[in-house]
Design an enzyme around this catalytic site. Structure first.
Site, PDB file in Angstrom:
ATOM      1  N   ASN A   1       0.863  -1.179   0.000  1.00  0.00           N
ATOM      2  CA  ASN A   1       0.000   0.000   0.000  1.00  0.00           C
ATOM      3  C   ASN A   1       0.898   1.226   0.000  1.00  0.00           C
ATOM      4  O   ASN A   1       1.738   1.388   0.895  1.00  0.00           O
ATOM      5  CB  ASN A   1      -0.903   0.028   1.231  1.00  0.00           C
TER       6      ASN A   1
ATOM      7  N   TYR B   1       1.040   5.554  -0.645  1.00  0.00           N
ATOM      8  CA  TYR B   1       0.350   6.830  -0.853  1.00  0.00           C
ATOM      9  C   TYR B   1       1.328   7.985  -1.069  1.00  0.00           C
ATOM     10  O   TYR B   1       1.138   8.797  -1.962  1.00  0.00           O
ATOM     11  CB  TYR B   1      -0.566   7.123   0.343  1.00  0.00           C
TER      12      TYR B   1
END
Length: 486
Positions: free
Chosen positions: A330, A332
Site C-alpha cells: 500500500n 500513498y
C-alpha cells in the site's frame, strides 16, 4: 547498497525529475488508437497478464454492524466514543455493502476489474473473537465470493483490516501474545469455508499502521498509547501472521496463494539535511523495516533490535519468517521526517520539497516514491512477487452540471503512480498487479465521511452509487492494459 546511500541516490534521482511527469515521456512505448479513426493516444503498456483490481475494507463499507450475529469491534467502540471521529461519524451503516454487495460487484464488473481485495470482519465470523463460528457471518462472504466468481473477478480476502473483535481487545488485543493463536484459529475457520473458491489469501493489512496509530499515538482504535505498547502490537501481529501462514500451508488448500499487505512509505529527511537523517532512518525502521525485516530476513531492524528483543521470546523470529507467495504494498506518499523530542520515536513529520503537489488530506503527491519502494524490495528483499494493493487519493469532489464528479486531480494522481509502476517493471521489479484504493467513498477512519477516496461517489442520504470520471478512466486503463501518458 546501504540504506543511507540508497536514500541519497533516490533523493538525487527524484530531484532530477519533475514531480508527476517531467520524465514520463521517456516511458512511452508507442501510440494506441483511442477509437477507430480517432487521434493516437500515447500509452504505456503493462505486461500481458498484469492483474487489475480494487480494494476495500469491511468496517469502512459493510455497515450492518448488529445484524446476523456480528459482534462489536474496536472500531465500533472507538467511533462511538465522543470526539474520536470527525463529525461524530460511525461505520454503523457505512456504504451498506452488506446489503448492496451485488450492486457493487456489478460496478467492478462493468469496469473490467479482475480482482477484488476485500476484508473479512473477524467479529462477524467469531463475535467473541474465539469459540463458535457464526455461520450467518460466513454466509455473507459466501454470497460475495460466489457473486465475484460469477462475474469473472478473483476474490482476494484479507483476514484482518483493523476491526478486531472488542471481546479480544478486552483481553489485551494485539498487546497479548496469545492473539497469535486466536488469529490462526480464525484464519483456519474462514479458509475452511471459502478456500475451495478463494485462492488468494491476505493475512494482515498494514500492521505497522495499526500499531503506530492504534497503540502508539492513540488516534485510531483501540486508542492506546506508548512506545512499548506500539512495538508489542507490531511484534504480535508479525507473530500472528507467521503462525497463521504456517498453519494454512499445513492445511494445504489447493492452489492457495498466501501473502500479506504492508504500508510501505519511503522516509526522507526534511530538506535533505544531514541533521534530519537519523530521524528519517528511525521512522523508516518503525514504519517499514519492523515488518519487512522479520518476514524476509528473520531479524529485527538494527535501530529497534534491543526493544523488540525485550518483547520477543526464543523462536519468535523463526515463527515469523515464513515464505509468502506475494507481498501486497500500500503506497500513498513519502514520509518527510525531522527530529521531534515529543514524538513517539523522537521523530516528526515535516514539509516535503517546495512545489510538491498535495491531496485533499495534505498528503504529498510523489509517484516516484512508489518506484523507490519497489526498487528497495528488489534490492534488499529478494524481489518478491508484489501487488500494489492500495493506491489512491482524497480530493474534495464536487459534482458537475451533469451530476458526475469530474475528478481530474484523482485521475492525474493515479496516472502518475501507474506510470511509476510501469517504470519499475521495466527496471526489473517483480510487480504483478495493481488494485486502486478504493471502489467507494467510505468511512475514512478518524476522518469519517468527509474524505473521498472512491472511484464511485456514495450519496450519504440515499447511499446511491454514482461512478466518477476516474471510474471511467480506470476502466479504460484496464481495457487497454495500458495507461495514457497525458
Amino acid at each position: 547498497m546501504k540504506r543511507r546511500a540508497f536514500l541519497k541516490a533516490a533523493m538525487k534521482g527524484a530531484a532530477a525529475a519533475t514531480l508527476g511527469g517531467g520524465t514520463l515521456a521517456a516511458l512511452t512505448r508507442g501510440g494506441v488508437q483511442a477509437a477507430p479513426g480517432g487521434p493516437a493516444v500515447e500509452r504505456v503498456a503493462f505486461p500481458q497478464g498484469f492483474l487489475w483490481g480494487v480494494s476495500t475494507s469491511s468496517y469502512q463499507i459493510e455497515g450492518a454492524v448488529a445484524e446476523d450475529g456480528r459482534g462489536p469491534s474496536v472500531w465500533d467502540s472507538f467511533s462511538h466514543s465522543f470526539g474520536r471521529i470527525a463529525n461524530g461519524d460511525t461505520g454503523d451503516v457505512a456504504c451498506d455493502h452488506y446489503h448492496r454487495y451485488a450492486e457493487d460487484v456489478e460496478l467492478m464488473a462493468r469496469a473490467g476489474m479482475q480482482a477484488y481485495r476485500f476484508s473479512i470482519a473477524w467479529p462477524r465470523v467469531l463475535p467473541q473473537g474465539t469459540g463458535s463460528v457464526n455461520a450467518k457471518g460466513l454466509d455473507f462472504y459466501d454470497r460475495l465470493t460466489d457473486a465475484l466468481l460469477a462475474r469473472g473477478i478473483q476474490p482476494w480476502p484479507c483476514l484482518f483490516h483493523w476491526d478486531l473483535p472488542q471481546a479480544l481487545q478486552d483481553k489485551g488485543g494485539w498487546t497479548n501474545r496469545d492473539i497469535a493463536g486466536w488469529f490462526t484459529d480464525y484464519a483456519l475457520a474462514v479458509t475452511a469455508r471459502l478456500g475451495d473458491r478463494a485462492k488468494h489469501w491476505v493475512m494482515l493489512n498494514e500492521p505497522s499502521v495499526v500499531a503506530i496509530f492504534g497503540h502508539g499515538t492513540g488516534g485510531h482504535a483501540p486508542g492506546m498509547t506508548g512506545r512499548t505498547t506500539c512495538l508489542k502490537a507490531i511484534h504480535h501481529q508479525n507473530l500472528a501472521q507467521g503462525t497463521a501462514l504456517a498453519a494454512l500451508r499445513q492445511a494445504g488448500g489447493k492452489g492457495w496463494q498466501l501473502g500479506t499487505v504492508l504500508s510501505l512509505q519511503p522516509s526522507w529527511p526534511v530538506g535533505g539535511l544531514d541533521s534530519n537523517y537519523p530521524a528519517s532512518l528511525m521512522w523508516d525502521a518503525v514504519w517499514n523495516r519492523s515488518c519487512l525485516d522479520p518476514l524476509f530476513k528473520g531479524s529485527f531492524p538494527e535501530l529497534l533490535a534491543a526493544e523488540f528483543g525485550a518483547i520477543a521470546r526464543a523462536g519468535d523470529l523463526e515463527r515469523i519468517r515464513q515464505p509468502v507467495d506475494f507481498l501486497g504494498v500500500n503506497y500513498y506518499s513519502r514520509m518527510h521526517q525531522q527530529p521531534d523530542p515529543g514524538g513517539l520515536f523522537g521523530t516528526g513529520y515535516g514539509s516535503p520539497p517546495e512545489g510538491t503537489r498535495k491531496t485533499g488530506m495534505d498528503w504529498p503527491v510523489e509517484p516516484d516514491g512508489l518506484s523507490e519502494i519497489l526498487s528497495d524490495l528488489q534490492e534488499s528483499y529478494g524481489n518478491p512477487p508484489v501487488y500494489v494493493t492500495e493506491n489512491g487519493a482524497d480530493y474534495p469532489d464536487t459534482p458537475g452540471p451533469n451530476g458526475q464528479v469530474d475528478d481530474g486531480d484523482r485521475i492525474a494522481y493515479l496516472r502518475g503512480h501507474l506510470l511509476a509502476a510501469a517504470k519499475s517493471i521495466d527496471e526489473g521489479c517483480n510487480l504483478k498487479g495493481y488494485m486502486a484504493w478504493t471502489l467507494l467513498d467510505n468511512f475514512e477512519w478518524a476522518e469519517g465521511y468527509r474524505r473521498h477516496f472512491g472511484l464511485v461517489e456514495v450519496d450519504r442520504k440515499t447511499l446511491a452509487r454514482r461512478p466518477k470520471a476516474s471510474y471511467d478512466w480506470y476502466a479504460s486503463v484496464i481495457r487497454n492494459n495500458a495507461v495514457p501518458v497525458a
